[in-house]
Write a protein that holds these residues in place. Structure first.
Motif, PDB file in Angstrom:
ATOM      1  N   LEU A  97     -14.669  19.387  19.598  1.00 62.01           N
ATOM      2  CA  LEU A  97     -13.274  19.394  19.508  1.00 62.01           C
ATOM      3  C   LEU A  97     -12.704  19.782  18.140  1.00 62.01           C
ATOM      4  N   LYS A  98     -13.109  19.297  17.139  1.00 57.94           N
ATOM      5  CA  LYS A  98     -12.640  19.818  16.021  1.00 57.94           C
ATOM      6  C   LYS A  98     -12.686  21.227  15.637  1.00 57.94           C
ATOM      7  N   ARG A  99     -13.850  21.459  15.763  1.00 57.61           N
ATOM      8  CA  ARG A  99     -14.506  23.109  15.530  1.00 57.61           C
ATOM      9  C   ARG A  99     -13.432  23.952  16.526  1.00 57.61           C
ATOM     10  N   GLU A 100     -13.364  23.674  17.915  1.00 60.47           N
ATOM     11  CA  GLU A 100     -12.780  24.646  18.919  1.00 60.47           C
ATOM     12  C   GLU A 100     -11.448  24.330  18.921  1.00 60.47           C
ATOM     13  N   MET A 101     -10.521  23.377  18.600  1.00 60.70           N
ATOM     14  CA  MET A 101      -9.094  22.877  18.504  1.00 60.70           C
ATOM     15  C   MET A 101      -8.530  22.525  17.485  1.00 60.70           C
ATOM     16  N   TYR A 102      -9.121  21.653  16.867  1.00 54.09           N
ATOM     17  CA  TYR A 102      -8.339  20.955  15.745  1.00 54.09           C
ATOM     18  C   TYR A 102      -8.118  21.823  14.661  1.00 54.09           C
ATOM     19  N   TYR A 103      -9.152  22.264  14.007  1.00 54.68           N
ATOM     20  CA  TYR A 103      -9.285  23.171  12.834  1.00 54.68           C
ATOM     21  C   TYR A 103      -8.466  24.564  13.067  1.00 54.68           C
ATOM     22  N   LYS A 104      -8.384  24.927  14.185  1.00 51.13           N
ATOM     23  CA  LYS A 104      -7.489  26.015  14.592  1.00 51.13           C
ATOM     24  C   LYS A 104      -5.952  25.918  14.557  1.00 51.13           C
ATOM     25  N   GLN A 105      -5.417  24.759  14.615  1.00 47.48           N
ATOM     26  CA  GLN A 105      -4.090  24.522  14.882  1.00 47.48           C
ATOM     27  C   GLN A 105      -3.551  23.544  13.500  1.00 47.48           C
ATOM     28  N   LYS A 106      -2.231  23.567  13.447  1.00 46.14           N
ATOM     29  CA  LYS A 106      -1.648  22.743  12.760  1.00 46.14           C
ATOM     30  C   LYS A 106      -0.670  21.803  13.361  1.00 46.14           C
ATOM     31  N   PHE A 107      -0.751  20.544  13.437  1.00 49.78           N
ATOM     32  CA  PHE A 107       0.103  19.536  14.088  1.00 49.78           C
ATOM     33  C   PHE A 107       1.274  19.046  13.119  1.00 49.78           C
ATOM     34  N   HIS A 108       2.305  19.011  13.498  1.00 50.19           N
ATOM     35  CA  HIS A 108       3.501  18.589  12.960  1.00 50.19           C
ATOM     36  C   HIS A 108       3.683  16.965  12.880  1.00 50.19           C
ATOM     37  N   THR A 109       3.255  16.595  14.266  1.00 51.83           N
ATOM     38  CA  THR A 109       3.706  15.193  14.625  1.00 51.83           C
ATOM     39  C   THR A 109       2.327  14.566  15.445  1.00 51.83           C
ATOM     40  N   GLU A 162       2.211  15.602  18.930  1.00 51.78           N
ATOM     41  CA  GLU A 162       1.367  17.159  19.261  1.00 51.78           C
ATOM     42  C   GLU A 162      -0.007  17.117  19.230  1.00 51.78           C
ATOM     43  N   LEU A 163      -0.386  16.081  18.218  1.00 51.25           N
ATOM     44  CA  LEU A 163      -1.944  15.983  18.356  1.00 51.25           C
ATOM     45  C   LEU A 163      -2.431  15.371  19.417  1.00 51.25           C
ATOM     46  N   VAL A 164      -1.629  14.345  19.825  1.00 51.18           N
ATOM     47  CA  VAL A 164      -2.185  13.531  21.056  1.00 51.18           C
ATOM     48  C   VAL A 164      -2.251  14.542  22.349  1.00 51.18           C
ATOM     49  N   GLN A 165      -1.193  15.321  22.384  1.00 49.82           N
ATOM     50  CA  GLN A 165      -1.143  16.161  23.523  1.00 49.82           C
ATOM     51  C   GLN A 165      -2.199  17.322  23.367  1.00 49.82           C
ATOM     52  N   ALA A 166      -2.496  17.715  22.252  1.00 49.74           N
ATOM     53  CA  ALA A 166      -3.548  18.913  22.281  1.00 49.74           C
ATOM     54  C   ALA A 166      -4.823  18.269  22.552  1.00 49.74           C
ATOM     55  N   ILE A 167      -5.030  16.918  22.048  1.00 52.33           N
ATOM     56  CA  ILE A 167      -6.523  16.364  22.335  1.00 52.33           C
ATOM     57  C   ILE A 167      -6.550  16.093  23.977  1.00 52.33           C
ATOM     58  N   THR A 168      -5.455  15.759  24.479  1.00 50.78           N
ATOM     59  CA  THR A 168      -5.367  15.520  25.925  1.00 50.78           C
ATOM     60  C   THR A 168      -5.677  16.792  26.929  1.00 50.78           C
TER      61      THR A 168
END
Length: 75
Positions: free
Chosen positions: A7-19, A22-28
């Motif tokens: 998850l971190k490699r494919e999604m988290y490290y490629k985006q910047k989350f401001h809230t 936003e992070l919870v929505q992206a993880i979901t």
């Protein structure tokens, strides 16, 4: 490789989350993608949901064979 590492490699490290939202929505959304759309070699190039459904079908067929076709299965 564990799920959270992927998850971190494919999604988290490629985006910047401001809230946090936003992070919870992206993880979901990623978890939905990972479960329903992302084939995995370790599962025979099936998604986790496809693998689960295949295994459930096998289990039902085995149970019917053992119990006979007259029993109602509740799984």
């Amino acid at each position: 490789k564990g799920f959270w590492g992927i998850l971190k490699r494919e999604m988290y490290y490629k985006q910047k989350f401001h809230t946090r939202e936003e992070l919870v929505q992206a993880i979901t959304e990623y978890m939905n993608y990972y479960t329903n759309d992302r084939p995995q070699r370790g599962l025979g190039i099936l998604t986790p949901m496809e693998f689960y459904e295949k295994q459930l079908l096998v289990a039902k067929n085995v149970a019917r064979h053992i119990l006979g076709n007259t029993k109602t299965l509740y799984f």
